[in-house]
Design a protein around this motif. Structure first.
Motif, PDB file in Angstrom:
ATOM      1  N   GLU A 157       0.825  -1.207   0.000  1.00 49.21           N
ATOM      2  CA  GLU A 157       0.000   0.000   0.000  1.00 49.21           C
ATOM      3  C   GLU A 157       0.864   1.264   0.000  1.00 49.21           C
ATOM      4  N   ARG A 158       2.020   1.228   0.651  1.00 50.91           N
ATOM      5  CA  ARG A 158       2.927   2.392   0.612  1.00 50.91           C
ATOM      6  C   ARG A 158       3.396   2.641  -0.817  1.00 50.91           C
ATOM      7  N   LYS A 159       3.710   1.582  -1.545  1.00 47.68           N
ATOM      8  CA  LYS A 159       4.100   1.712  -2.949  1.00 47.68           C
ATOM      9  C   LYS A 159       2.938   2.261  -3.768  1.00 47.68           C
ATOM     10  N   PHE A 160       1.735   1.772  -3.510  1.00 52.45           N
ATOM     11  CA  PHE A 160       0.545   2.264  -4.203  1.00 52.45           C
ATOM     12  C   PHE A 160       0.339   3.757  -3.920  1.00 52.45           C
ATOM     13  N   ILE A 161       0.504   4.162  -2.670  1.00 48.82           N
ATOM     14  CA  ILE A 161       0.349   5.579  -2.299  1.00 48.82           C
ATOM     15  C   ILE A 161       1.363   6.430  -3.043  1.00 48.82           C
ATOM     16  N   SER A 162       2.607   6.002  -3.087  1.00 49.08           N
ATOM     17  CA  SER A 162       3.644   6.762  -3.798  1.00 49.08           C
ATOM     18  C   SER A 162       3.335   6.872  -5.284  1.00 49.08           C
ATOM     19  N   THR A 163       2.917   5.760  -5.889  1.00 49.49           N
ATOM     20  CA  THR A 163       2.586   5.760  -7.317  1.00 49.49           C
ATOM     21  C   THR A 163       1.371   6.635  -7.604  1.00 49.49           C
ATOM     22  N   LEU A 164       0.346   6.523  -6.771  1.00 51.05           N
ATOM     23  CA  LEU A 164      -0.866   7.315  -6.954  1.00 51.05           C
ATOM     24  C   LEU A 164      -0.564   8.804  -6.827  1.00 51.05           C
ATOM     25  N   ALA A 165       0.221   9.163  -5.827  1.00 45.03           N
ATOM     26  CA  ALA A 165       0.581  10.573  -5.641  1.00 45.03           C
ATOM     27  C   ALA A 165       1.359  11.102  -6.833  1.00 45.03           C
ATOM     28  N   GLU A 166       2.275  10.299  -7.338  1.00 46.22           N
ATOM     29  CA  GLU A 166       3.054  10.708  -8.506  1.00 46.22           C
ATOM     30  C   GLU A 166       2.163  10.880  -9.732  1.00 46.22           C
ATOM     31  N   GLU A 167       1.266   9.933  -9.951  1.00 50.28           N
ATOM     32  CA  GLU A 167       0.376   9.994 -11.113  1.00 50.28           C
ATOM     33  C   GLU A 167      -0.580  11.183 -11.043  1.00 50.28           C
ATOM     34  N   LEU A 168      -1.020  11.538  -9.837  1.00 53.34           N
ATOM     35  CA  LEU A 168      -1.968  12.641  -9.655  1.00 53.34           C
ATOM     36  C   LEU A 168      -1.278  13.971  -9.376  1.00 53.34           C
ATOM     37  N   HIS A 169       0.047  13.970  -9.351  1.00 49.00           N
ATOM     38  CA  HIS A 169       0.843  15.172  -9.075  1.00 49.00           C
ATOM     39  C   HIS A 169       0.505  15.763  -7.709  1.00 49.00           C
ATOM     40  N   LEU A 170       0.382  14.884  -6.713  1.00 47.51           N
ATOM     41  CA  LEU A 170       0.127  15.309  -5.344  1.00 47.51           C
ATOM     42  C   LEU A 170       1.404  15.183  -4.530  1.00 47.51           C
ATOM     43  N   SER A 171       1.503  15.985  -3.515  1.00 57.24           N
ATOM     44  CA  SER A 171       2.642  15.914  -2.603  1.00 57.24           C
ATOM     45  C   SER A 171       2.270  14.987  -1.452  1.00 57.24           C
ATOM     46  N   VAL A 172       3.157  14.048  -1.136  1.00 56.43           N
ATOM     47  CA  VAL A 172       2.937  13.131  -0.021  1.00 56.43           C
ATOM     48  C   VAL A 172       4.124  13.208   0.919  1.00 56.43           C
ATOM     49  N   THR A 173       3.837  13.386   2.207  1.00 51.96           N
ATOM     50  CA  THR A 173       4.894  13.346   3.217  1.00 51.96           C
ATOM     51  C   THR A 173       4.614  12.198   4.177  1.00 51.96           C
ATOM     52  N   TRP A 174       5.680  11.581   4.627  1.00 56.29           N
ATOM     53  CA  TRP A 174       5.575  10.414   5.501  1.00 56.29           C
ATOM     54  C   TRP A 174       6.112  10.713   6.901  1.00 56.29           C
ATOM     55  N   ASN A 175       6.568  11.925   7.152  1.00 60.29           N
ATOM     56  CA  ASN A 175       7.280  12.221   8.396  1.00 60.29           C
ATOM     57  C   ASN A 175       6.526  13.167   9.320  1.00 60.29           C
ATOM     58  N   GLU A 176       5.208  13.151   9.290  1.00 58.46           N
ATOM     59  CA  GLU A 176       4.423  13.985  10.194  1.00 58.46           C
ATOM     60  C   GLU A 176       3.770  13.104  11.249  1.00 58.46           C
TER      61      GLU A 176
END
Length: 109
Positions: A52-71
């Motif tokens: 699911e982490r890989k899916f989140i990264s891929t989805l964010a990249e495809e949708l041009h969204l910013s994702v942070t994992w350190n909050e």
């Protein structure tokens, strides 16, 4: 997901579908008007397995969204935070045009 991609079909697991639905709702509720939604963010507890982490990264990249994992939230639980492109963590501070141009000493002369 990789095999389905080769077949040109998107096949999601149940957790991936839940993530997708949340992200879709977030994007549709926040149109591209940065002046109105400067702090628009979607947060999810980071309890996802690697797939699911890989899916989140891929989805964010495809949708041009910013994702942070350190909050972290108030209970120190790790969060995944989604933001729309061009949106800031904090609103821009109002600046005095004279100070921005370096003319702040003009009054004291």
């Amino acid at each position: 997901m990789e095999l389905a991609r080769m077949r040109a079909k998107l096949v999601l697991t149940r957790p991936q579908r839940d993530i997708f639905d949340q992200v879709q709702q977030f994007v549709l509720q926040n149109p591209r008007k940065p002046s109105q939604h400067r702090t628009a963010a979607l947060t999810m507890p980071d309890t996802f397995p690697a797939r699911e982490r890989k899916f989140i990264s891929t989805l964010a990249e495809e949708l041009h969204l910013s994702v942070t994992w350190n909050e972290y939230d108030e209970e120190d639980q790790n969060l995944v935070t989604w933001r729309l492109p061009g949106f800031l963590d904090e609103p821009l501070a109002e600046t005095d045009p004279e100070q921005a141009n370096g003319d702040s000493n003009s009054e004291s002369e």
